[in-house]
Design a protein around this motif. Structure first.
Motif, PDB file in Angstrom:
ATOM      1  N   MET A 138      25.578 114.554  81.692  1.00  0.00           N
ATOM      2  CA  MET A 138      25.830 113.123  81.449  1.00  0.00           C
ATOM      3  C   MET A 138      26.184 112.392  82.741  1.00  0.00           C
ATOM      4  N   ASP A 139      27.048 113.055  83.562  1.00  0.00           N
ATOM      5  CA  ASP A 139      27.432 112.454  84.838  1.00  0.00           C
ATOM      6  C   ASP A 139      28.017 113.542  85.730  1.00  0.00           C
ATOM      7  N   ILE A 140      28.279 113.175  86.982  1.00  0.00           N
ATOM      8  CA  ILE A 140      28.768 114.148  87.966  1.00  0.00           C
ATOM      9  C   ILE A 140      30.141 114.692  87.569  1.00  0.00           C
ATOM     10  N   ASP A 141      30.997 113.840  87.048  1.00  0.00           N
ATOM     11  CA  ASP A 141      32.340 114.294  86.659  1.00  0.00           C
ATOM     12  C   ASP A 141      32.276 115.368  85.572  1.00  0.00           C
ATOM     13  N   THR A 142      31.391 115.172  84.582  1.00  0.00           N
ATOM     14  CA  THR A 142      31.246 116.161  83.513  1.00  0.00           C
ATOM     15  C   THR A 142      30.691 117.466  84.052  1.00  0.00           C
ATOM     16  N   LEU A 143      29.694 117.372  84.922  1.00  0.00           N
ATOM     17  CA  LEU A 143      29.117 118.568  85.549  1.00  0.00           C
ATOM     18  C   LEU A 143      30.191 119.344  86.298  1.00  0.00           C
ATOM     19  N   TYR A 144      31.038 118.623  87.028  1.00  0.00           N
ATOM     20  CA  TYR A 144      32.113 119.266  87.781  1.00  0.00           C
ATOM     21  C   TYR A 144      33.103 119.956  86.852  1.00  0.00           C
ATOM     22  N   GLU A 145      33.458 119.297  85.750  1.00  0.00           N
ATOM     23  CA  GLU A 145      34.418 119.861  84.812  1.00  0.00           C
ATOM     24  C   GLU A 145      33.887 121.129  84.151  1.00  0.00           C
ATOM     25  N   GLU A 181      31.647 121.035  71.710  1.00  0.00           N
ATOM     26  CA  GLU A 181      32.635 120.649  70.707  1.00  0.00           C
ATOM     27  C   GLU A 181      33.278 119.314  71.073  1.00  0.00           C
ATOM     28  N   ASP A 182      33.567 119.129  72.378  1.00  0.00           N
ATOM     29  CA  ASP A 182      34.231 117.910  72.841  1.00  0.00           C
ATOM     30  C   ASP A 182      33.307 116.698  72.767  1.00  0.00           C
ATOM     31  N   LYS A 183      32.001 116.925  72.984  1.00  0.00           N
ATOM     32  CA  LYS A 183      31.040 115.819  73.062  1.00  0.00           C
ATOM     33  C   LYS A 183      30.005 115.939  71.951  1.00  0.00           C
ATOM     34  N   ARG A 184      30.480 116.191  70.758  1.00  0.00           N
ATOM     35  CA  ARG A 184      29.612 116.477  69.622  1.00  0.00           C
ATOM     36  C   ARG A 184      28.616 115.338  69.349  1.00  0.00           C
ATOM     37  N   HIS A 185      28.984 114.115  69.713  1.00  0.00           N
ATOM     38  CA  HIS A 185      28.154 112.971  69.379  1.00  0.00           C
ATOM     39  C   HIS A 185      26.990 112.780  70.357  1.00  0.00           C
ATOM     40  N   TYR A 186      26.962 113.555  71.450  1.00  0.00           N
ATOM     41  CA  TYR A 186      25.868 113.433  72.399  1.00  0.00           C
ATOM     42  C   TYR A 186      24.686 114.301  71.977  1.00  0.00           C
ATOM     43  N   GLU A 187      23.498 113.834  72.265  1.00  0.00           N
ATOM     44  CA  GLU A 187      22.288 114.603  71.972  1.00  0.00           C
ATOM     45  C   GLU A 187      22.187 115.770  72.943  1.00  0.00           C
ATOM     46  N   LEU A 188      21.912 116.969  72.419  1.00  0.00           N
ATOM     47  CA  LEU A 188      21.734 118.126  73.285  1.00  0.00           C
ATOM     48  C   LEU A 188      20.471 117.975  74.120  1.00  0.00           C
ATOM     49  N   ALA A 189      20.511 118.521  75.317  1.00  0.00           N
ATOM     50  CA  ALA A 189      19.331 118.503  76.185  1.00  0.00           C
ATOM     51  C   ALA A 189      19.278 119.820  76.941  1.00  0.00           C
ATOM     52  N   ASP A 190      18.105 120.156  77.486  1.00  0.00           N
ATOM     53  CA  ASP A 190      17.966 121.369  78.281  1.00  0.00           C
ATOM     54  C   ASP A 190      18.885 121.303  79.501  1.00  0.00           C
ATOM     55  N   PHE A 224      17.162 130.976  88.886  1.00  0.00           N
ATOM     56  CA  PHE A 224      17.090 129.724  88.132  1.00  0.00           C
ATOM     57  C   PHE A 224      16.623 129.997  86.705  1.00  0.00           C
ATOM     58  N   ASN A 225      17.345 129.432  85.762  1.00  0.00           N
ATOM     59  CA  ASN A 225      16.972 129.520  84.350  1.00  0.00           C
ATOM     60  C   ASN A 225      17.102 128.150  83.702  1.00  0.00           C
ATOM     61  N   ILE A 226      16.299 127.929  82.677  1.00  0.00           N
ATOM     62  CA  ILE A 226      16.474 126.747  81.847  1.00  0.00           C
ATOM     63  C   ILE A 226      17.157 127.182  80.561  1.00  0.00           C
ATOM     64  N   LEU A 227      18.339 126.649  80.325  1.00  0.00           N
ATOM     65  CA  LEU A 227      19.043 126.908  79.074  1.00  0.00           C
ATOM     66  C   LEU A 227      18.596 125.823  78.101  1.00  0.00           C
ATOM     67  N   SER A 228      17.691 126.186  77.205  1.00  0.00           N
ATOM     68  CA  SER A 228      17.036 125.202  76.350  1.00  0.00           C
ATOM     69  C   SER A 228      17.975 124.662  75.277  1.00  0.00           C
ATOM     70  N   LYS A 229      17.590 123.532  74.734  1.00  0.00           N
ATOM     71  CA  LYS A 229      18.323 122.947  73.615  1.00  0.00           C
ATOM     72  C   LYS A 229      18.413 123.945  72.460  1.00  0.00           C
ATOM     73  N   ARG A 230      17.334 124.682  72.255  1.00  0.00           N
ATOM     74  CA  ARG A 230      17.298 125.698  71.195  1.00  0.00           C
ATOM     75  C   ARG A 230      18.336 126.785  71.450  1.00  0.00           C
ATOM     76  N   ALA A 231      18.384 127.292  72.696  1.00  0.00           N
ATOM     77  CA  ALA A 231      19.353 128.336  73.040  1.00  0.00           C
ATOM     78  C   ALA A 231      20.785 127.824  72.888  1.00  0.00           C
ATOM     79  N   LEU A 232      21.023 126.575  73.285  1.00  0.00           N
ATOM     80  CA  LEU A 232      22.357 125.996  73.146  1.00  0.00           C
ATOM     81  C   LEU A 232      22.801 125.975  71.692  1.00  0.00           C
ATOM     82  N   ASN A 233      21.879 125.606  70.805  1.00  0.00           N
ATOM     83  CA  ASN A 233      22.202 125.602  69.381  1.00  0.00           C
ATOM     84  C   ASN A 233      22.566 127.002  68.882  1.00  0.00           C
ATOM     85  N   ILE A 234      21.806 128.007  69.353  1.00  0.00           N
ATOM     86  CA  ILE A 234      22.054 129.386  68.926  1.00  0.00           C
ATOM     87  C   ILE A 234      23.421 129.863  69.429  1.00  0.00           C
ATOM     88  N   PHE A 235      23.723 129.582  70.693  1.00  0.00           N
ATOM     89  CA  PHE A 235      25.014 129.985  71.246  1.00  0.00           C
ATOM     90  C   PHE A 235      26.163 129.301  70.508  1.00  0.00           C
TER      91      PHE A 235
END
Length: 252
Positions: free
Chosen positions: A1-8, A43-52, A65-76
């Motif tokens: 979403m933004d640099i701050d979130t990536l850092y966290e 869990e914290d950002k449940r209202h955001y749309e998942l993305a790869d 390098f790996n792509i963690l897909s939206k599908r994999a995120l849902n499974i995890f």
């Protein structure tokens, strides 16, 4: 979403690796830390749309390098609690140490199912191989994670994890009535039929087994003719019960 979130998120990964309840670091630690940090963020950002998500890992002096897909995120996310149950499980094969958690995450990130891993871990237990650090309940956890994967990719719709938890005790019921000296042969034949996708042999062995104890085959075995994934899932769930002394709530 933004640099701050990536850092966290990255900071959470680092903290999970370095300060996870004082445990010794191992090959699974980065995977566990990554999944827990991301699923907590979900869990914290449940209202955001998942993305790869692109994952960059530094291993053995190489960037991977790996792509963690939206599908994999849902499974995890769906398997979060079940994944925790297998963190310390694994086996040693020669000089190779295989950790359940690491192997599971690696396969799911590569969009692979867990059937070969499940079959191997069952075979090691059935043949009483040493250096196996898990019980049949942990294999059931693998099966339930695999079911979440199959549901997500729409490869299997007939069987749910609730049904797996129903089928396994039926295997335990069978084991209590079948002669102990014949059980190893029965189990080997079932495992071989699952490995080769041979429904005819699978049903022959089952018919003979249930005829021996004078009981009809449970109705859920009819679903084995639906597709390969359902066949293997039902067969594995049943054998987990057959090889368990008791069936309890394994998701702990």
């Amino acid at each position: 979403m933004d640099i701050d979130t990536l850092y966290e998120v990255n900071k959470k990964v680092r903290n999970e690796i370095l300060h996870h309840h004082g445990e010794i670091l191992n090959a699974a630690s980065p995977y566990r830390a990554l999944i827990e940090a991301i699923t907590n963020q979900m869990e914290d950002k449940r209202h955001y749309e998942l993305a790869d998500i692109q994952i960059v890992r530094y291993e053995n002096d190489t960037y991977r390098f790996n792509i963690l897909s939206k599908r994999a995120l849902n499974i995890f996310h769906e398997s979060k609690n079940t994944l925790k149950a297998i963190q310390k499980c694994g086996f040693k094969e020669g000089n190779l140490n295989v950790n359940f958690y690491q192997e599971t995450v690696r396969r799911l990130m590569n969009n692979e199912n867990l059937f070969t891993c499940i079959h191997k871990t069952m075979y090691l237990k059935v043949t009483n191989v040493s250096n196996t650090y898990y019980h049949m309940g942990h294999i059931q956890s693998l099966l339930e994670i695999n079911t979440n994967f199959l549901k997500e990719i729409e490869a299997m719709t007939e069987i749910s994890n609730k049904q797996i938890r129903y089928i396994s005790p039926r295997g335990n019921d069978f084991q209590e009535e079948y002669p102990e000296n014949k059980l190893a042969g029965f189990t080997h034949q079932i495992l071989n039929s699952l490995k080769t996708n041979n429904r005819a042999t699978f049903m022959d062995v089952l018919l003979n087994g249930y005829s021996y104890i004078g009981k009809p085959i449970p109705d859920f075995f009819l679903n084995t003719f639906t597709d390969d994934e359902t066949f293997k899932t039902i067969g594995c769930a049943f054998i987990i019960g057959v090889k368990s002394s008791t069936i309890e709530n394994y998701n702990v």
